[in-house]
Design a protein around this motif. Sequence first.
Motif, PDB file in Angstrom:
ATOM      1  N   CYS A 177      -0.819-119.732 -45.002  1.00 36.17           N
ATOM      2  CA  CYS A 177      -1.346-118.573 -44.278  1.00 36.17           C
ATOM      3  C   CYS A 177      -1.119-117.299 -45.091  1.00 36.17           C
ATOM      4  O   CYS A 177      -2.070-116.607 -45.445  1.00 36.17           O
ATOM      5  CB  CYS A 177      -0.677-118.442 -42.916  1.00 36.17           C
ATOM      6  N   PRO A 235      -5.526-121.139 -41.711  1.00 40.76           N
ATOM      7  CA  PRO A 235      -6.307-120.703 -40.540  1.00 40.76           C
ATOM      8  C   PRO A 235      -7.750-121.189 -40.571  1.00 40.76           C
ATOM      9  O   PRO A 235      -8.307-121.548 -39.530  1.00 40.76           O
ATOM     10  CB  PRO A 235      -6.242-119.170 -40.628  1.00 40.76           C
ATOM     11  N   SER A 255      -1.361-114.961 -38.647  1.00 41.28           N
ATOM     12  CA  SER A 255      -1.273-116.424 -38.567  1.00 41.28           C
ATOM     13  C   SER A 255       0.070-116.895 -39.119  1.00 41.28           C
ATOM     14  O   SER A 255       0.696-117.813 -38.551  1.00 41.28           O
ATOM     15  CB  SER A 255      -2.423-117.078 -39.333  1.00 41.28           C
ATOM     16  N   ALA A 290      -4.651-113.166 -41.836  1.00 36.04           N
ATOM     17  CA  ALA A 290      -3.728-113.948 -42.663  1.00 36.04           C
ATOM     18  C   ALA A 290      -2.281-113.694 -42.262  1.00 36.04           C
ATOM     19  O   ALA A 290      -1.494-114.634 -42.066  1.00 36.04           O
ATOM     20  CB  ALA A 290      -3.942-113.604 -44.136  1.00 36.04           C
TER      21      ALA A 290
END
Length: 495
Positions: A257, A134, A215, A212
């Motif tokens: 991620c 990300p 994503s 986190a």
Amino acid sequence: MAFTDILIGIAIYAVVALAVVSVAPGSWLSRTSVSRKTRPVVIATCIVTVALCVLSMELNPTWTEGQLLWTNQYELMADALLKGQLQLELPVSRELAEMDNPYDYRLRKLLDVECHWDHAYYDGRYYMYFGVVPAALVFAPFKLLFGVSLPAYHATQLFVALYVVGQFALFGSLRRHFFPTMRMSAFLSLTVAFALMSVWFACAHPALYCTAISSALAAEIWSICCFTRALIVTKSRARQLALLALGALLGALAFGCRPPVALANVIVVPVFVALVRRHGPTRALVADTLALALPYLVVGCLLMLYNYARFDSPFEFGQSYQLTFYDQSDYGARTIDPATALDSILLFLFKPPFARGAFGGVFTNFPIIVVSLLALASDKARAALHRSGLAWFLVAAVAAIALISIIEAAWSPAILERYRMDVYWICGLVAFVLFGFWGRRARNKPLFSFLVSLGAIATALTAIAFFFVPHDYSITSSMPELLPRILSCLTFGLV
């Protein structure tokens, strides 16, 4: 105030009643199958669901105004990447640098050692142990284009929106191919309910941790959507290869991620088996294999190089070096006690609600997942599932749920509710497919659709209720005066 609470309470119950009436037998939604003519209704429902999720993240100032000082790590990581470095530009206190074991929380607290909370610390430098993807693909480009940092909760809003749209797209593809007679009532209620079930925690705690997770969810749902379209939707050979490659790329990026979510990539196994059955030992199979394998190989190598450059190990993402409540410096060499691991797995999946915490396990929080398994008791539903070719995909999905649950239980120092986000979405996918095949063989389809829709509405209301549970800087924890007001509205001012 009491009169206002009564009006709000009436409005809340009116919305719930309207939802129930709209899916009742004989209603337009219960009589209508999903088709091109009803696509605007589906799109509108998707937009409303996205808006509900995204706007709810704006409500809690604890997450939106940076009051938690350790939640800006993605912003700092983007700054580091733009400067060509991997460490975060944060000062290291002399006391921390001199500690023999800086990961011992009790010792840090005893010595009053200053540190940056929940960062990774290694060899005198701070790092971000959350996945870098990300930061590399969203935060850094945003900073480069606009000159300011993207707040983490805005990124979570983006990822959640992508996830919800991806779920609508995936469920829509599955419905068109396998359950063409599914009623609008069942399709919309299940899709909305499983979307809220999957992301409610991110809506309540939108910065950093759920950045986190969300994503990874967005990457995985679109990965599966690409694989689905490549296998059952598109007929163009070029598009099939492109979709296979894109699905593999998104699945691989999920490891950058949040790795536990990315374990859902086991679904690639039945994808490959399906391709083998379709093509046999031909050049077409070679092309498909390369389209699948190369993205995983390239992204995997890049992530291992990234890890090695930071922690001298290609497989260390930084969990061993967290500065948090738990000393995880022996993470890689830890001996797992089977009894303790089993207890953690049971807590993760089956913990009774309000026992040792506000939330229950995956299946006790949302019983609709367990109810969907009753579809397997129908011989006709099992036969239809087997003929469809989806059986092995469901086996892979269940294997992913089991694998993620074991990893979370065995390697996490504590079972937190946000970890269950790693599997809620897969459970929703499995449940949707099972309800779909069950509904195809139901004797009384209107009644079946109504009962399933009621279960979905209950699931959605549960997810919304969880949003307001006082927990981990949730909105009612940050604004304690809000919970009595909610109770007053729900009881028409009586409480």
